[in-house]
Motif scaffolding. Structure first.
Motif, PDB file in Angstrom:
ATOM      1  N   GLN A   1       0.849  -1.191   0.000  1.00 27.41           N
ATOM      2  CA  GLN A   1       0.000   0.000   0.000  1.00 27.41           C
ATOM      3  C   GLN A   1       0.883   1.238   0.000  1.00 27.41           C
ATOM      4  O   GLN A   1       1.895   1.294   0.719  1.00 27.41           O
ATOM      5  CB  GLN A   1      -0.904   0.034   1.232  1.00 27.41           C
ATOM      6  N   LEU A   2       0.506   2.189  -0.814  1.00 28.96           N
ATOM      7  CA  LEU A   2       1.214   3.460  -0.907  1.00 28.96           C
ATOM      8  C   LEU A   2       0.234   4.567  -0.538  1.00 28.96           C
ATOM      9  O   LEU A   2      -0.844   4.660  -1.130  1.00 28.96           O
ATOM     10  CB  LEU A   2       1.737   3.687  -2.329  1.00 28.96           C
TER      11      LEU A   2
ATOM     12  N   SER B   1      14.069  -2.763  -3.662  1.00 28.11           N
ATOM     13  CA  SER B   1      13.698  -3.677  -4.735  1.00 28.11           C
ATOM     14  C   SER B   1      12.777  -3.054  -5.780  1.00 28.11           C
ATOM     15  O   SER B   1      12.564  -3.655  -6.835  1.00 28.11           O
ATOM     16  CB  SER B   1      13.036  -4.938  -4.171  1.00 28.11           C
ATOM     17  N   TYR B   2      12.231  -1.863  -5.503  1.00 24.22           N
ATOM     18  CA  TYR B   2      11.336  -1.198  -6.443  1.00 24.22           C
ATOM     19  C   TYR B   2      11.884   0.171  -6.830  1.00 24.22           C
ATOM     20  O   TYR B   2      12.406   0.902  -5.975  1.00 24.22           O
ATOM     21  CB  TYR B   2       9.950  -0.984  -5.825  1.00 24.22           C
TER      22      TYR B   2
ATOM     23  N   SER C   1       5.573  -6.354 -11.440  1.00 22.34           N
ATOM     24  CA  SER C   1       4.788  -5.889 -10.314  1.00 22.34           C
ATOM     25  C   SER C   1       4.810  -4.363 -10.256  1.00 22.34           C
ATOM     26  O   SER C   1       5.871  -3.768 -10.406  1.00 22.34           O
ATOM     27  CB  SER C   1       5.372  -6.461  -9.024  1.00 22.34           C
ATOM     28  N   GLU C   2       3.649  -3.756 -10.041  1.00 25.61           N
ATOM     29  CA  GLU C   2       3.606  -2.318  -9.828  1.00 25.61           C
ATOM     30  C   GLU C   2       2.429  -1.959  -8.943  1.00 25.61           C
ATOM     31  O   GLU C   2       1.429  -2.676  -8.873  1.00 25.61           O
ATOM     32  CB  GLU C   2       3.546  -1.543 -11.139  1.00 25.61           C
ATOM     33  N   TYR C   3       2.577  -0.840  -8.245  1.00 26.39           N
ATOM     34  CA  TYR C   3       1.567  -0.357  -7.322  1.00 26.39           C
ATOM     35  C   TYR C   3       1.412   1.144  -7.482  1.00 26.39           C
ATOM     36  O   TYR C   3       2.364   1.847  -7.815  1.00 26.39           O
ATOM     37  CB  TYR C   3       1.975  -0.671  -5.873  1.00 26.39           C
ATOM     38  N   TRP C   4       0.188   1.625  -7.194  1.00 28.22           N
ATOM     39  CA  TRP C   4      -0.118   3.051  -7.224  1.00 28.22           C
ATOM     40  C   TRP C   4      -0.749   3.465  -5.910  1.00 28.22           C
ATOM     41  O   TRP C   4      -1.506   2.699  -5.294  1.00 28.22           O
ATOM     42  CB  TRP C   4      -1.115   3.354  -8.346  1.00 28.22           C
TER      43      TRP C   4
ATOM     44  N   HIS D   1       4.188   5.870  -7.156  1.00 30.50           N
ATOM     45  CA  HIS D   1       4.254   4.672  -7.990  1.00 30.50           C
ATOM     46  C   HIS D   1       5.453   3.836  -7.601  1.00 30.50           C
ATOM     47  O   HIS D   1       6.529   4.368  -7.300  1.00 30.50           O
ATOM     48  CB  HIS D   1       4.375   5.099  -9.453  1.00 30.50           C
ATOM     49  N   ALA D   2       5.241   2.525  -7.577  1.00 30.99           N
ATOM     50  CA  ALA D   2       6.326   1.584  -7.303  1.00 30.99           C
ATOM     51  C   ALA D   2       6.309   0.520  -8.394  1.00 30.99           C
ATOM     52  O   ALA D   2       5.245  -0.022  -8.708  1.00 30.99           O
ATOM     53  CB  ALA D   2       6.148   0.940  -5.935  1.00 30.99           C
ATOM     54  N   VAL D   3       7.473   0.217  -8.947  1.00 35.92           N
ATOM     55  CA  VAL D   3       7.519  -0.756 -10.041  1.00 35.92           C
ATOM     56  C   VAL D   3       8.792  -1.581  -9.996  1.00 35.92           C
ATOM     57  O   VAL D   3       9.865  -1.096  -9.625  1.00 35.92           O
ATOM     58  CB  VAL D   3       7.396  -0.037 -11.415  1.00 35.92           C
TER      59      VAL D   3
END
Length: 115
Positions: A3-4, A31-32, A102-105, A96-98
């Motif tokens: 979670q961001l 790692s991201y 795998s990626e997250y917003w 944003h993490a990538v």
């Protein structure tokens, strides 16, 4: 899952400054690649800045020399310092993490630059 959560947005006058924060739910900075994107009303989401796992940074031309990106690895917080803000910086800013596969917003934080 990651979670961001962004914070720090608000209303600021032209020429002013804001610092955005993005807190990650766990330690992912090693790692991201972390970054910031923004979406202005009626426009597509665009890249703003990133910081790699090695600490290398990259910026969109429109913000270079005005914005900086940094991270506190111990606190799992990503920052973006925004200086000399302009009305065309008005947007919702997303964390944003990538990494490969795998990626997250985050949910976004609003920035309005207006007098």
């Amino acid at each position: 899952q990651v979670q961001l959560v962004e914070s720090g947005g608000g209303l600021v006058q032209p020429g002013g400054s804001l610092r955005l924060s993005c807190e990650a739910s766990r330690n992912i900075f090693n790692s991201y690649t972390m970054g910031w994107y923004r979406q202005a009303p009626g426009k597509q989401r665009e890249f703003v800045a990133l910081i790699t796992t090695l600490g290398n940074t990259n910026f969109a031309k429109s913000v270079k020399d005005r914005f900086t990106i940094s991270r506190d690895i111990g606190k799992n917080i990503l920052y973006m310092q925004m200086n000399n803000l302009r009305p065309d910086d008005t947007a919702v800013y997303y964390c944003h993490a990538v990494r490969y596969g795998s990626e997250y917003w985050g949910q976004g934080t609003g920035v309005t630059v207006s007098s």
